[in-house]
Design an enzyme around this catalytic site. Structure first.
Site, PDB file in Angstrom:
ATOM      1  CG  ASN A   9      -1.805   1.168   1.334  1.00 57.57           C
ATOM      2  OD1 ASN A   9      -1.810   2.021   0.447  1.00 57.57           O
ATOM      3  ND2 ASN A   9      -2.576   1.252   2.407  1.00 57.57           N
ATOM      4  CE  LYS A  32      -0.350   3.059   4.806  1.00 54.55           C
ATOM      5  NZ  LYS A  32      -0.577   3.065   6.229  1.00 54.55           N
ATOM      6  CG  HIS A  87      -6.372   1.456   4.864  1.00 60.11           C
ATOM      7  ND1 HIS A  87      -6.024   2.294   5.896  1.00 60.11           N
ATOM      8  CD2 HIS A  87      -5.314   0.643   4.654  1.00 60.11           C
ATOM      9  CE1 HIS A  87      -4.794   1.989   6.290  1.00 60.11           C
ATOM     10  NE2 HIS A  87      -4.337   0.995   5.558  1.00 60.11           N
ATOM     11  CD  GLU A 140      -3.498   4.916   6.894  1.00 64.94           C
ATOM     12  OE1 GLU A 140      -3.455   5.117   5.666  1.00 64.94           O
ATOM     13  OE2 GLU A 140      -2.544   4.432   7.543  1.00 64.94           O
ATOM     14  CD  GLU A 185      -4.970  -3.068   6.764  1.00 68.60           C
ATOM     15  OE1 GLU A 185      -4.004  -3.128   6.017  1.00 68.60           O
ATOM     16  OE2 GLU A 185      -5.584  -2.013   6.988  1.00 68.60           O
ATOM     17  N   GLY A 238       0.555   1.096  10.914  1.00 70.41           N
ATOM     18  CA  GLY A 238       1.502   2.206  10.989  1.00 70.41           C
ATOM     19  C   GLY A 238       2.053   2.454  12.383  1.00 70.41           C
ATOM     20  CB  SER A 277       3.334  -3.115  12.309  1.00 66.83           C
ATOM     21  OG  SER A 277       2.863  -1.809  12.592  1.00 66.83           O
TER      22      SER A 277
HETATM   23  C1  PEP Z   1      -1.503  -0.474   5.672  1.00 66.86           C
HETATM   24  O1  PEP Z   1      -1.681   0.722   5.838  1.00 66.86           O
HETATM   25  O2  PEP Z   1      -2.237  -1.143   4.920  1.00 66.86           O
HETATM   26  C2  PEP Z   1      -0.407  -1.114   6.388  1.00 66.86           C
HETATM   27  C3  PEP Z   1      -0.384  -2.413   6.433  1.00 66.86           C
HETATM   28  O3  PEP Z   1       0.489  -0.242   6.955  1.00 66.86           O
HETATM   29  P1  PEP Z   1       1.772  -0.593   7.835  1.00 66.86           P
HETATM   30  O4  PEP Z   1       2.425  -1.812   7.257  1.00 66.86           O
HETATM   31  O5  PEP Z   1       2.654   0.609   7.708  1.00 66.86           O
HETATM   32  O6  PEP Z   1       1.290  -0.819   9.226  1.00 66.86           O
END
Ligand code: PEP
Length: 265
Positions: A12, A14, A100, A102, A172, A178, A218
């Site tokens: 991703n 972003k 997502h 976010e 997730e 993040g 993460s």
């Molecule tokens: C994401 O935003 O889909 C994600 C997995 O981010 P991160 O790996 O930075 O936690």
């Protein structure tokens, strides 16, 4: 894992990267392709402005599929600033992230809207990567599985078994995105197994085996092996640790080696 299924390694991006960055990223993957043994599918979810150029440039890189990061549920209309599924399809998207955390947090993506968006993708033959997961507070209160069940029933209301086979469900946990706090393989495995059981309950065992369930939050080079081997895991979703292409190649290589080893045994 059902036969014929590939392990998904999703990146991703972003709101990052220019055209030049994107083209250099693809070119590095092209050079490394033989290291993945055809075992993984790399899904690059990029800013919509880059989609068409990168989808054209990725033709011929068999392991790469392009994806978007958001979509509107209507095909067209007076929705200033939005992008529809037919537009994403025309630009070369084969996948699209939906819901997502976010976007849920900052752009009012409710579970109901997530359902509409996922259906809009399916109508165009785009695979929605539907994100679900609990907050830290919900986990601490022991509400993780109840939250997953609620999201499952709302986000996938009205989905046929065929629809379910053509989506990716990304677990997730919000607290892992993040934050640098990855779930343990046990936590991820428990959530994945629960999601798979729900697909069995509301559809069938065959459908449950075909649906991709992946973990995001993460994931890093240092933990990807154990996360990829968590129970019922068909892939990983990676944010910040995938932005450096050499890192992403390492992540994909680790997944490909592990997946090939387990498929052979
Ligand atoms: C994401 O935003 O889909 C994600 C997995 O981010 P991160 O790996 O930075 O936690």
């Amino acid at each position: 894992m059902a036969s014929g299924k590939k392990f998904i390694v999703q990146s991703n991006w972003k709101m990052n990267k220019s055209f030049d960055d994107g083209l250099a990223y693809l070119s590095a993957i092209r050079s490394a392709e033989s290291r993945f043994f055809g075992a993984v599918e790399l899904v690059l979810c990029v800013p919509s402005t880059l989609l068409k150029t990168l989808a054209d440039a990725a033709r011929g890189i068999a392991c790469v599929s392009m994806g978007a990061q958001n979509v509107h549920w209507e095909d067209k209309g007076a929705y200033t600033g939005e992008i529809s599924a037919p537009m994403l399809k025309e630009a070369g998207a084969r996948y699209c992230v939906v819901g997502h955390s976010e976007r849920r947090d900052s752009f009012a993506d409710t579970d109901e809207r997530v359902q509409w968006k996922a259906k809009a993708c399916l109508k165009q033959g785009i695979t929605p990567i539907v994100c679900i997961g609990e907050s830290l507070q919900e986990r601490k209160r022991g509400q993780t599985l109840a939250k997953l069940e609620y999201q499952f029933l709302t986000c996938f209301e009205g989905f046929t078994s065929e629809d379910m086979e053509n989506i990716v469900i990304e677990y997730e946990p919000i607290w892992a995105i993040g934050s640098g706090h990855v779930a343990t393989p046990q936590q991820a495995g428990e959530a994945h197994q629960f999601i798979r059981e729900m697909i069995k309950k509301y559809h069938s065992k065959e459908t449950a085996l075909k649906t991709h369930i992946i973990y995001g939050g993460s994931v890093k080079v240092k933990n990807v092996l154990e996360m990829s081997e968590a129970r019922d895991t068909d892939g990983v979703g990676v944010g910040s640790d995938s932005w450096d292409v050499q890192n992403f190649i390492k992540l994909a290589e680790i997944c490909a080696q592990s997946f090939s080893k387990h498929s052979a045994s």
